[in-house]
Design a protein around this motif. Structure first.
Motif, PDB file in Angstrom:
ATOM      1  N   ALA A  18       0.833  -1.208   0.000  1.00  0.00           N
ATOM      2  CA  ALA A  18       0.000   0.000   0.000  1.00  0.00           C
ATOM      3  C   ALA A  18       0.867   1.256   0.000  1.00  0.00           C
ATOM      4  CB  ALA A  18      -0.926  -0.013   1.223  1.00  0.00           C
ATOM      5  N   LEU A  19       1.982   1.206   0.736  1.00  0.00           N
ATOM      6  CA  LEU A  19       2.841   2.394   0.845  1.00  0.00           C
ATOM      7  C   LEU A  19       3.647   2.657  -0.420  1.00  0.00           C
ATOM      8  CD1 LEU A  19       4.077   1.991   4.533  1.00  0.00           C
ATOM      9  CD2 LEU A  19       2.542   3.747   3.637  1.00  0.00           C
ATOM     10  N   ARG A  20       3.700   1.667  -1.316  1.00  0.00           N
ATOM     11  CA  ARG A  20       4.406   1.888  -2.578  1.00  0.00           C
ATOM     12  C   ARG A  20       3.590   2.731  -3.547  1.00  0.00           C
ATOM     13  NH1 ARG A  20       6.659  -3.208  -1.710  1.00  0.00           N
ATOM     14  NH2 ARG A  20       5.147  -4.403  -2.905  1.00  0.00           N
ATOM     15  N   GLN A  21       2.297   2.868  -3.275  1.00  0.00           N
ATOM     16  CA  GLN A  21       1.474   3.688  -4.155  1.00  0.00           C
ATOM     17  C   GLN A  21       1.838   5.159  -3.973  1.00  0.00           C
ATOM     18  OE1 GLN A  21      -2.590   2.609  -4.686  1.00  0.00           O
ATOM     19  NE2 GLN A  21      -2.429   1.043  -3.103  1.00  0.00           N
ATOM     20  N   PRO A  22       1.699   5.951  -5.048  1.00  0.00           N
ATOM     21  CA  PRO A  22       2.065   7.361  -4.934  1.00  0.00           C
ATOM     22  C   PRO A  22       1.176   8.108  -3.948  1.00  0.00           C
ATOM     23  CG  PRO A  22       0.984   6.920  -7.040  1.00  0.00           C
ATOM     24  CD  PRO A  22       1.225   5.592  -6.392  1.00  0.00           C
ATOM     25  N   VAL A 177      14.426  -1.375   9.606  1.00  0.00           N
ATOM     26  CA  VAL A 177      13.420  -0.912   8.649  1.00  0.00           C
ATOM     27  C   VAL A 177      13.193  -1.979   7.591  1.00  0.00           C
ATOM     28  CG1 VAL A 177      14.256   1.449   9.018  1.00  0.00           C
ATOM     29  CG2 VAL A 177      14.923   0.243   6.943  1.00  0.00           C
ATOM     30  N   ARG A 178      12.013  -1.972   6.995  1.00  0.00           N
ATOM     31  CA  ARG A 178      11.698  -2.958   5.972  1.00  0.00           C
ATOM     32  C   ARG A 178      11.067  -2.290   4.773  1.00  0.00           C
ATOM     33  NH1 ARG A 178       8.480  -8.354   7.543  1.00  0.00           N
ATOM     34  NH2 ARG A 178       7.764  -8.507   5.404  1.00  0.00           N
ATOM     35  N   GLY A 179      11.491  -2.706   3.590  1.00  0.00           N
ATOM     36  CA  GLY A 179      10.920  -2.180   2.358  1.00  0.00           C
ATOM     37  C   GLY A 179      10.774  -3.292   1.354  1.00  0.00           C
ATOM     38  N   GLU A 180      10.525  -2.897   0.099  1.00  0.00           N
ATOM     39  CA  GLU A 180      10.338  -3.870  -0.967  1.00  0.00           C
ATOM     40  C   GLU A 180      11.538  -4.818  -1.050  1.00  0.00           C
ATOM     41  OE1 GLU A 180       9.685  -1.821  -4.587  1.00  0.00           O
ATOM     42  OE2 GLU A 180       8.670  -3.514  -5.540  1.00  0.00           O
ATOM     43  N   ALA A 181      12.743  -4.262  -0.871  1.00  0.00           N
ATOM     44  CA  ALA A 181      13.968  -5.040  -1.046  1.00  0.00           C
ATOM     45  C   ALA A 181      14.376  -5.792   0.217  1.00  0.00           C
ATOM     46  CB  ALA A 181      15.101  -4.123  -1.495  1.00  0.00           C
ATOM     47  N   ARG A 201      15.523  15.887   3.002  1.00  0.00           N
ATOM     48  CA  ARG A 201      15.633  14.475   3.400  1.00  0.00           C
ATOM     49  C   ARG A 201      15.958  14.443   4.888  1.00  0.00           C
ATOM     50  NH1 ARG A 201      19.703  11.362  -0.178  1.00  0.00           N
ATOM     51  NH2 ARG A 201      18.881   9.607   1.049  1.00  0.00           N
ATOM     52  N   HIS A 202      14.914  14.185   5.692  1.00  0.00           N
ATOM     53  CA  HIS A 202      15.076  14.303   7.138  1.00  0.00           C
ATOM     54  C   HIS A 202      15.824  13.125   7.742  1.00  0.00           C
ATOM     55  CE1 HIS A 202      11.951  17.335   6.553  1.00  0.00           C
ATOM     56  NE2 HIS A 202      11.218  16.417   5.956  1.00  0.00           N
ATOM     57  N   THR A 203      15.552  11.925   7.226  1.00  0.00           N
ATOM     58  CA  THR A 203      16.137  10.700   7.796  1.00  0.00           C
ATOM     59  C   THR A 203      16.607   9.785   6.672  1.00  0.00           C
ATOM     60  OG1 THR A 203      14.134   9.341   7.744  1.00  0.00           O
ATOM     61  CG2 THR A 203      14.419  10.771   9.673  1.00  0.00           C
ATOM     62  N   GLU A 204      17.193   8.651   7.061  1.00  0.00           N
ATOM     63  CA  GLU A 204      17.657   7.666   6.070  1.00  0.00           C
ATOM     64  C   GLU A 204      16.532   6.745   5.594  1.00  0.00           C
ATOM     65  OE1 GLU A 204      20.408   7.566   4.543  1.00  0.00           O
ATOM     66  OE2 GLU A 204      21.560   9.000   5.735  1.00  0.00           O
ATOM     67  N   LEU A 205      15.336   6.879   6.169  1.00  0.00           N
ATOM     68  CA  LEU A 205      14.220   6.031   5.733  1.00  0.00           C
ATOM     69  C   LEU A 205      13.852   6.394   4.294  1.00  0.00           C
ATOM     70  CD1 LEU A 205      12.299   3.915   7.187  1.00  0.00           C
ATOM     71  CD2 LEU A 205      10.590   5.732   7.111  1.00  0.00           C
ATOM     72  N   ARG A 206      13.714   5.385   3.443  1.00  0.00           N
ATOM     73  CA  ARG A 206      13.374   5.644   2.043  1.00  0.00           C
ATOM     74  C   ARG A 206      11.865   5.556   1.838  1.00  0.00           C
ATOM     75  NH1 ARG A 206      17.746   1.299   0.367  1.00  0.00           N
ATOM     76  NH2 ARG A 206      19.620   2.471   0.937  1.00  0.00           N
ATOM     77  N   ALA A 207      11.404   6.193   0.777  1.00  0.00           N
ATOM     78  CA  ALA A 207       9.976   6.157   0.463  1.00  0.00           C
ATOM     79  C   ALA A 207       9.508   4.707   0.396  1.00  0.00           C
ATOM     80  CB  ALA A 207       9.719   6.861  -0.868  1.00  0.00           C
ATOM     81  N   GLY A 208       8.377   4.409   0.976  1.00  0.00           N
ATOM     82  CA  GLY A 208       7.819   3.065   0.913  1.00  0.00           C
ATOM     83  C   GLY A 208       8.337   2.122   1.986  1.00  0.00           C
ATOM     84  N   GLU A 209       9.289   2.591   2.798  1.00  0.00           N
ATOM     85  CA  GLU A 209       9.803   1.726   3.866  1.00  0.00           C
ATOM     86  C   GLU A 209       9.043   1.962   5.168  1.00  0.00           C
ATOM     87  OE1 GLU A 209      14.508   0.755   3.119  1.00  0.00           O
ATOM     88  OE2 GLU A 209      14.028   2.690   3.988  1.00  0.00           O
ATOM     89  N   LEU A 210       9.030   0.914   5.996  1.00  0.00           N
ATOM     90  CA  LEU A 210       8.456   1.006   7.340  1.00  0.00           C
ATOM     91  C   LEU A 210       9.569   0.798   8.357  1.00  0.00           C
ATOM     92  CD1 LEU A 210       5.248  -1.256   7.366  1.00  0.00           C
ATOM     93  CD2 LEU A 210       5.325   1.216   7.789  1.00  0.00           C
ATOM     94  N   ILE A 211       9.486   1.507   9.473  1.00  0.00           N
ATOM     95  CA  ILE A 211      10.312   1.118  10.620  1.00  0.00           C
ATOM     96  C   ILE A 211       9.565  -0.041  11.259  1.00  0.00           C
ATOM     97  CG2 ILE A 211      11.277   1.805  12.848  1.00  0.00           C
ATOM     98  CD1 ILE A 211      11.235   4.667  11.959  1.00  0.00           C
ATOM     99  N   THR A 212      10.247  -1.153  11.528  1.00  0.00           N
ATOM    100  CA  THR A 212       9.566  -2.272  12.170  1.00  0.00           C
ATOM    101  C   THR A 212       9.938  -2.390  13.648  1.00  0.00           C
ATOM    102  OG1 THR A 212      11.297  -3.749  11.382  1.00  0.00           O
ATOM    103  CG2 THR A 212       9.276  -3.649  10.072  1.00  0.00           C
ATOM    104  N   ALA A 213      11.166  -2.021  13.997  1.00  0.00           N
ATOM    105  CA  ALA A 213      11.592  -2.195  15.389  1.00  0.00           C
ATOM    106  C   ALA A 213      12.800  -1.327  15.705  1.00  0.00           C
ATOM    107  CB  ALA A 213      11.937  -3.663  15.656  1.00  0.00           C
ATOM    108  N   VAL A 214      13.058  -1.225  16.983  1.00  0.00           N
ATOM    109  CA  VAL A 214      14.289  -0.611  17.480  1.00  0.00           C
ATOM    110  C   VAL A 214      14.942  -1.649  18.370  1.00  0.00           C
ATOM    111  CG1 VAL A 214      15.214   1.161  19.021  1.00  0.00           C
ATOM    112  CG2 VAL A 214      13.412   1.759  17.381  1.00  0.00           C
ATOM    113  N   GLU A 215      16.236  -1.892  18.158  1.00  0.00           N
ATOM    114  CA  GLU A 215      16.939  -2.893  18.973  1.00  0.00           C
ATOM    115  C   GLU A 215      18.026  -2.225  19.809  1.00  0.00           C
ATOM    116  OE1 GLU A 215      16.281  -6.698  15.988  1.00  0.00           O
ATOM    117  OE2 GLU A 215      18.333  -6.065  16.478  1.00  0.00           O
ATOM    118  N   VAL A 216      18.016  -2.577  21.084  1.00  0.00           N
ATOM    119  CA  VAL A 216      19.032  -2.056  21.998  1.00  0.00           C
ATOM    120  C   VAL A 216      19.881  -3.230  22.446  1.00  0.00           C
ATOM    121  CG1 VAL A 216      19.454  -0.756  24.120  1.00  0.00           C
ATOM    122  CG2 VAL A 216      17.365  -0.331  22.797  1.00  0.00           C
TER     123      VAL A 216
END
Ligand SMILES: Cc1cc2nc3c(=O)[nH]c(=O)nc-3n(C[C@H](O)[C@H](O)[C@H](O)COP(=O)(O)OP(=O)(O)OC[C@H]3O[C@@H](n4cnc5c(N)ncnc54)[C@H](O)[C@@H]3O)c2cc1C
Ligand code: SF4
Ligand code: FES
Ligand code: FES
Lengths: 324, 161
Positions: A18-22, A177-181, A201-216
């Motif tokens: 869904a997030l890959r749609q414009p 983060v997770r994306g198409e690739a 470009r505020h962050t390294e997150l690319r269009a269509g990607e989701l943050i899935t988790a943070v690991e400490v």
């Protein structure tokens, strides 16, 4: 506000498709996005509600802590392991926003909040390269009191407002983060971008990607840690300057330290030089700690109007070390 | 409009089915569609707490909540606190302590206080100040608000709602 269609998703792959749609935006807690919609900072055609994704858990494993991107700030701060073993993390969350906002706001959304630069948030259109690339930077020669002292460019002098990000930087955390690739893992110290000539470009997150988790990582040794937040009122306010410290001690002697500053750059600012220079010092030797921290400010470039942040940030760093 | 979305919410114990514009906030929906004008719109940008309601028992800002996202949720507003004409202990404490002047922030303060007490965050005046900081009072009735929350917390045993 431009109208949009609204979609709920409960599966990560469906969400990514869904997030890959414009012209599509994800909505989590909505505490940033709803303001952006009202202010015209974002005007998507489609909203994808990701709060139904199974990414809200907090897990403690021998490797460390894995916090789902959709976990709410309040729930993470109240998690017994976070509270007991990662004080800097719990404090960075509890000293942010308000009880109501923390009940709504998610960990992923917190990292993706945008600068509180008053020109970026202005009701009337002002030159701002983050809002409209190429339009200029009203803050550069305007009110610089809340702006950066490290890592800014002529194109943007804004700071990043997340408290959580500063704690995660000091904990050597990883943003997953997770994306198409597939999956990518980004160090918390590199997730937010310095403006350079692309402040939009505020962050390294690319269009269509989701943050899935943070690991400490478990070896972050966070038992002795502290988040110090300096603000203009005692509660419910963004940081003027903040400091996250994680310290290893032998008696009162520092044997290891990690230090990150907030409110001074568009990313959490690690003080790598100071981290080495404080090893061997006594935590109670304030003058020596201050000298060690101050020596790591060689790259600081205050703007006319925010020179005070140098003194404030150095003292905040020392106090955070001593409170850890 | 074509892209209206059907939403079912349980508001103060009553199931409500409405078609909402996806842009509508929960504040606007409660006030303009459901006639529950107790919930106030102050800043409309997440800064003042006047719009505080409970969603699934947790205090949230209704001005930052799109009504569509409340589908399937249980919402409690200030109108839902009293039972059988009897005021909620928090409401009574606000009255007895004069915890308001203009009253505009009061519904939000009361809802926030109900949750604050239920969370166990009302065990001292300092703790109340910190955990009620998301509710701004333009009339600065803060001392009376803190006293009211402390009084109601004592009455409610600090835990049960
Ligand atoms: C009055 C006020 C005071 C505040 N004070 C503080 C403070 O003191 N300290 C502080 O740190 N913060 C503060 N905040 C910011 C607050 O913490 C953020 O607004 C919040 O964390 C954002 O999370 P959210 O889930 O609501 O994000 P949303 O508004 O839902 O989303 C924000 C952005 O992130 C994207 N997004 C969300 N989740 C994901 C994901 N998993 N993957 C990819 N994209 C995603 C959305 O698409 C959107 O672009 C304050 C906010 C307000 C309104
Ligand atoms: S500092 Fe950055 S966000 Fe602020 S006006 Fe300049 S370009 Fe915009
Ligand atoms: S009206 Fe919602 S916080 Fe002010
Ligand atoms: S009583 Fe007037 S704003 Fe609080």
């Amino acid at each position: 506000m431009r109208t949009f269609s609204y979609h709920r998703v409960s599966d990560v792959d469906v969400a990514l498709a869904a997030l890959r749609q414009p012209e599509t935006q994800a909505i989590a807690g909505g505490t940033e996005l709803v303001n952006w919609l009202k202010e015209g900072i974002e005007a998507p055609a489609r909203l994808v509600d990701i709060t139904g994704l199974p990414l809200a858990g907090v897990e403690s494993t021998p490797d460390g802590l894995r916090i789902g991107a959709l976990a709410r700030m309040s729930d993470v701060a109240a998690h017994p392991v976070v509270r007991d073993r990662y004080p800097v993390l719990a404090q960075s969350l509890l000293r942010a926003a308000s009880a109501q906002l923390r009940n709504m706001a998610t960990i992923g959304g917190n990292l993706l909040q945008r600068t509180r630069c008053p020109y970026f948030r202005a009701d009337t259109a002002l030159p701002c390269n983050k809002r409209v690339p190429g339009s200029g930077c009203a803050a550069r020669h305007g009110d610089t009191s809340a702006q950066a002292i490290f890592g800014w460019s002529e194109h943007c002098v804004a700071t990043h407002p997340s408290d959580l990000a500063v704690a995660l930087a000091a904990l050597d955390a990883t943003i997953v983060v997770r994306g198409e690739a597939g999956e990518r893992r980004i160090p918390a110290t590199e997730f937010h971008r310095l403006p350079g000539d692309e402040p939009e470009r505020h962050t390294e997150l690319r269009a269509g990607e989701l943050i899935t988790a943070v690991e400490v990582p478990a070896e972050s040794g966070a038992e002795h840690s502290h988040y110090l937040k300096v603000r203009e009122r005692v509660s419910y306010e963004f940081a003027v300057v903040s400091a996250a410290a994680v310290v290893q001690l032998s008696g009162t002697t520092i044997t290891g330290a990690r230090l990150a500053l907030g409110g001074v750059a568009h990313r959490p600012w690690r003080l790598g030089g100071a981290e080495q220079a404080v090893v061997g010092l006594s935590v109670s030797d304030r003058p020596a700690l201050l000298a060690a921290v101050a020596a790591d400010f060689g790259d600081a470039r205050p703007l006319p109007g925010n020179e005070y942040k140098i003194t404030l940030a150095q003292r905040a760093a020392v106090r955070a070390l001593q409170a850890a | 409009m074509s892209n209206h979305v059907a939403v079912t919410v349980r508001v103060n114990g009553v199931d409500r089915e409405i078609e909402v514009d996806p842009r509508a906030t929960l504040t606007e929906t409660l006030r303009d569609r459901l006639g529950l004008t107790g919930t106030k719109k102050g800043c409309d940008r997440g800064e003042c707490g006047a719009c505080t309601v409970l969603v699934n028992g947790r205090r949230v800002l209704s001005c930052m909540t799109l009504a569509v996202t409340a589908h399937g949720a249980e919402v409690t507003t200030v109108e839902g606190l009293s039972s059988g004409g009897e005021l909620h202990p928090v409401q009574r404490a606000f009255l007895e302590n004069d915890a308001f002047q203009c009253g505009f922030c009061t519904p939000g303060q009361v809802m926030s206080a109900v949750a604050c007490i239920a969370e166990g965050h009302a065990t001292s005046d300092d703790e109340i100040r910190e955990w009620m900081s998301g509710n701004i009072c333009r009339c600065a009735a803060y001392p009376q608000i803190v006293a009211s929350v402390a009084k109601a917390a004592a009455e409610l045993g600090g835990a049960a709602r």
